[in-house]
Design a protein around this motif. Structure first.
Motif, PDB file in Angstrom:
ATOM      1  N   SER A 184      -4.147  -9.540   0.086  1.00 28.46           N
ATOM      2  CA  SER A 184      -4.038  -9.253   1.348  1.00 28.46           C
ATOM      3  C   SER A 184      -4.443  -7.739   1.963  1.00 28.46           C
ATOM      4  O   SER A 184      -5.197  -7.494   2.536  1.00 28.46           O
ATOM      5  N   ARG A 185      -3.682  -6.895   1.277  1.00 29.15           N
ATOM      6  CA  ARG A 185      -3.811  -5.439   1.282  1.00 29.15           C
ATOM      7  C   ARG A 185      -5.041  -4.976   0.945  1.00 29.15           C
ATOM      8  O   ARG A 185      -5.635  -4.177   1.678  1.00 29.15           O
ATOM      9  N   VAL A 186      -5.854  -5.665  -0.110  1.00 30.76           N
ATOM     10  CA  VAL A 186      -6.843  -5.006  -0.607  1.00 30.76           C
ATOM     11  C   VAL A 186      -8.059  -5.547   0.465  1.00 30.76           C
ATOM     12  O   VAL A 186      -9.024  -4.776   0.505  1.00 30.76           O
ATOM     13  N   SER A 187      -7.840  -6.707   0.855  1.00 31.48           N
ATOM     14  CA  SER A 187      -8.712  -7.274   1.714  1.00 31.48           C
ATOM     15  C   SER A 187      -8.681  -6.865   3.193  1.00 31.48           C
ATOM     16  O   SER A 187      -9.447  -6.033   3.788  1.00 31.48           O
ATOM     17  N   GLY A 188      -7.782  -7.306   3.576  1.00 36.46           N
ATOM     18  CA  GLY A 188      -7.353  -7.029   5.163  1.00 36.46           C
ATOM     19  C   GLY A 188      -7.097  -5.688   5.496  1.00 36.46           C
ATOM     20  O   GLY A 188      -7.746  -4.885   6.456  1.00 36.46           O
ATOM     21  N   SER A 189      -6.000  -5.192   4.827  1.00 41.16           N
ATOM     22  CA  SER A 189      -5.567  -3.949   5.421  1.00 41.16           C
ATOM     23  C   SER A 189      -6.530  -2.737   5.178  1.00 41.16           C
ATOM     24  O   SER A 189      -6.751  -1.861   5.774  1.00 41.16           O
TER      25      SER A 189
ATOM     26  N   GLN B 251       1.009 -11.853   7.474  1.00 44.72           N
ATOM     27  CA  GLN B 251      -0.144 -12.520   7.027  1.00 44.72           C
ATOM     28  C   GLN B 251      -0.131 -12.409   5.233  1.00 44.72           C
ATOM     29  O   GLN B 251      -0.423 -13.261   4.604  1.00 44.72           O
ATOM     30  N   SER B 252       0.380 -11.267   4.838  1.00 43.32           N
ATOM     31  CA  SER B 252       0.565 -11.056   3.412  1.00 43.32           C
ATOM     32  C   SER B 252       1.604 -11.930   2.887  1.00 43.32           C
ATOM     33  O   SER B 252       1.397 -12.689   1.581  1.00 43.32           O
ATOM     34  N   ARG B 253       2.741 -12.410   3.343  1.00 48.02           N
ATOM     35  CA  ARG B 253       3.621 -13.414   3.030  1.00 48.02           C
ATOM     36  C   ARG B 253       3.070 -14.643   2.967  1.00 48.02           C
ATOM     37  O   ARG B 253       3.349 -15.474   1.950  1.00 48.02           O
TER      38      ARG B 253
ATOM     39  N   ARG C 123      -1.034   2.659   6.276  1.00 49.03           N
ATOM     40  CA  ARG C 123       0.516   2.625   5.748  1.00 49.03           C
ATOM     41  C   ARG C 123       0.596   1.648   4.635  1.00 49.03           C
ATOM     42  O   ARG C 123       1.281   2.003   3.538  1.00 49.03           O
ATOM     43  N   ARG C 124       0.010   0.548   4.712  1.00 47.80           N
ATOM     44  CA  ARG C 124      -0.048  -0.504   3.807  1.00 47.80           C
ATOM     45  C   ARG C 124      -0.799  -0.329   2.627  1.00 47.80           C
ATOM     46  O   ARG C 124      -0.251  -0.470   1.359  1.00 47.80           O
ATOM     47  N   SER C 125      -1.796   0.295   2.756  1.00 50.44           N
ATOM     48  CA  SER C 125      -2.762   0.649   1.721  1.00 50.44           C
ATOM     49  C   SER C 125      -2.027   2.143   0.949  1.00 50.44           C
ATOM     50  O   SER C 125      -1.959   1.966  -0.210  1.00 50.44           O
TER      51      SER C 125
END
Length: 557
Positions: free
Chosen positions: A118-123, A191-193, A306-308
């Motif tokens: 999720s972080r690699v794609s969405g964030s 979303q990540s969860r 921030r998440r990245s």
């Protein structure tokens, strides 16, 4: 800036990454702002020209030219913005993937695989909006500021009325920006969860189907959905509330400017065309509320950055620069301790394992067998002590040297490659050596019977757990000095396991073999057995001697 360091990874760094496109985006946005500011004045002149009966065509032609420039600027902005976001997203995803892979199993242990995806794609795509959104936000502030200046030039009292209304819009936007930033972070985390739970379910889909727990798993996976719905509703409510407030302020600004402008027109201080232009500038100022969409993009970009940044903070596995001297593959654990989450996994382990021997590692569940194997393959580092291969600490070895010397096979191998052949060779060895490895690990019989043999695409190659383990063993077989097998034959049938076990224990290449096992036959065929219990070495010796201990026999049931 290091590929794995967050020292320079900030919102500003992501903005600067788009520097190749940002000037064009800024130029396009400023062109649009300039047209927005110039058009009311030109149309006002056209109104005055109509009233005075002078040349109107010149002003109408100029207005058409301005409209054409606005359209061209909008097209250039759309193209540059899309290209900037695409390029920045690709750059950021490349860094995130490299950081995840370089961090190894331990570096990314605190995140579920679904969360990482999720972080690699969405964030990453959200963070990539930082540059265009920042430029657009700055450029969007130009028309209201310019309107204030131009109104002051027409009549100072018009500027005063305009400024009072704009202050109210600014307050609305500030509140919106603060609330949107909080909600954006919460939305992305939820979303990540959800992605993490779905990934778990997909990994265990066969077990779920066999157990008949589809409905329960569906409820478990979708459990975060109400929270996601709630955060989404909060976003729209904040947006709607802010839009409504800005919409109420807009007519107030227009009425105030028109009222004062009408008085000034009656007093003869301004012309009809200037009153028309003043009304248009009032509308532009009221349009400041349209910044809510841009502010929303900035908030999502900030949350994405921030998440990245959390992923990019993962420390990569550091390698040394040494090579291995000639040696038989002697493996030494020197006062090695490993802890995780406050639990001691290995406690001051001292082992001196002879090179070229087949060494079985046994013990009850939780004894630390897999941790011991992971240290030998340097899939993790000890918290204290050293692991040495032929006298050289594993940390001091070059990565290429280490990976050529040590091969690993696991209980549940993840096979990578476009074909069965690539799954074995990893693209690093010749077809001849690939075939030899497959024959040695009993994988050749399986691979040769596939529709296209070794060239069969991996997704199209049906395989059991045992067949996957054989391919995993074949992939590890290329190691030059040490084979680390973590329960890598547990899914094999007894006959195949016996054949592979004989190959391992009678390795003609005389490599050291560290074999984590639960099978008594494998331990019996090993040259040496390491008996672990609660993270400590309980005994080391031949299987025949250890078998005399009843506690040792209990390990195998």
């Amino acid at each position: 800036m290091s590929a794995h360091s967050t020292a320079g990874f900030t919102f500003g760094a992501v903005v600067r990454r788009g520097r190749g496109w940002l000037p064009l985006i800024a130029l396009s946005a400023l062109l649009g702002s300039a047209v927005t500011l110039a058009l009311p004045a030109v149309l006002g002149r056209a109104v005055d020209a109509i009233a005075s009966g002078t040349d109107v065509n010149r002003w109408l032609t100029l207005a058409c030219v301005l409209v054409g420039l606005a359209v061209a600027g909008a097209l250039a902005d759309a193209f540059a913005g899309t290209a900037c976001v695409a390029g920045t997203t690709a750059w950021l995803r490349h860094r995130l993937v490299r950081s995840v892979l370089a961090g190894g199993p331990e570096g990314t242990r605190r995140w579920d695989s679904g969360d990482l995806v999720s972080r690699v794609s969405g964030s990453a795509s959200d963070a990539a909006q930082a540059g265009p959104a920042t430029v657009t936000a700055v450029a969007a502030a130009v028309p209201p500021v310019g309107s204030l200046v131009l109104l002051a030039l027409i009549d100072p009292w018009l500027a005063v009325a305009f400024f009072g209304g704009v202050l109210l819009v600014i307050v609305v936007l500030w509140i919106f920006a603060r609330r949107t930033a909080e909600i954006s972070v919460a939305y992305q985390e939820t979303q990540s969860r959800l992605a993490a739970l779905l990934t778990e379910a997909i990994d265990g889909i066969r077990t779920i189907a066999a157990a008949g727990t589809v409905d329960q798993e569906e409820r478990r996976v979708l459990e975060p959905l109400p929270d996601l719905h709630r955060h989404g509703l909060q976003t729209w409510r904040v947006l709607a509330r802010s839009g409504a407030q800005a919409a109420l302020v807009g007519p107030f600004i227009l009425v105030a400017v028109l009222a004062i402008g009408g008085l000034q027109l009656v007093a003869g201080r301004i012309t009809a065309g200037e009153l028309f232009a003043a009304a248009q500038y009032a509308v532009i100022g009221a349009g400041l509320g349209g910044l809510t969409g841009i502010i929303g993009e900035l908030a999502r970009a900030q949350a994405g950055v921030r998440r990245s940044a959390e992923i990019l903070s993962v420390e990569p596995i550091e390698y040394g620069s040494l090579r291995l001297p000639p040696g038989p593959g002697r493996l030494v654990y020197d006062e090695v301790s490993v802890t995780a989450d406050g639990f001691t996994l290995l406690d001051r382990v001292d082992l001196d394992l002879p090179g070229g021997a087949a060494i079985a590692v046994v013990g009850p569940n939780g004894a630390g067998k897999s941790v011991l194997a992971a240290l030998a393959a340097r899939l993790r580092d000890p918290d204290a002590g050293f692991v040495r291969l032929d006298g050289v600490p594993l940390r001091a070895l070059r990565r290429s040297v280490l990976r050529r010397a040590v091969g690993c096979a696991f209980e549940r191998p993840v096979l990578i490659g476009r074909s069965v052949e690539e799954a074995i060779s990893s693209g690093q060895i010749t077809p001849v050596r690939t075939l030899a490895a497959a024959r040695a690990t009993q994988a050749h019989h399986y691979a040769s019977r596939l529709p296209d043999g070794y060239h069969t695409p991996l997704p199209e190659a049906p395989m059991s757990g045992g067949e996957a383990q054989r391919l995993g063993l074949a992939r590890a077989w290329h190691a030059e000095r040490l084979l680390v097998l973590d329960d890598a034959t547990s899914s094999l049938d007894t006959a195949t396991e016996m054949l592979i076990s004989r190959t391992l224990t009678g390795d003609s290449l005389h490599r050291t073999r560290l074999i984590v096992t639960h099978r008594v036959a494998t331990a019996a065929r090993a040259d040496l057995v390491v008996w672990l219990d609660h993270g400590r070495v309980r005994a080391v010796g031949p299987h025949s001697r250890l078998w005399q201990d009843a506690s040792y026999r209990e390990i195998f049931g």
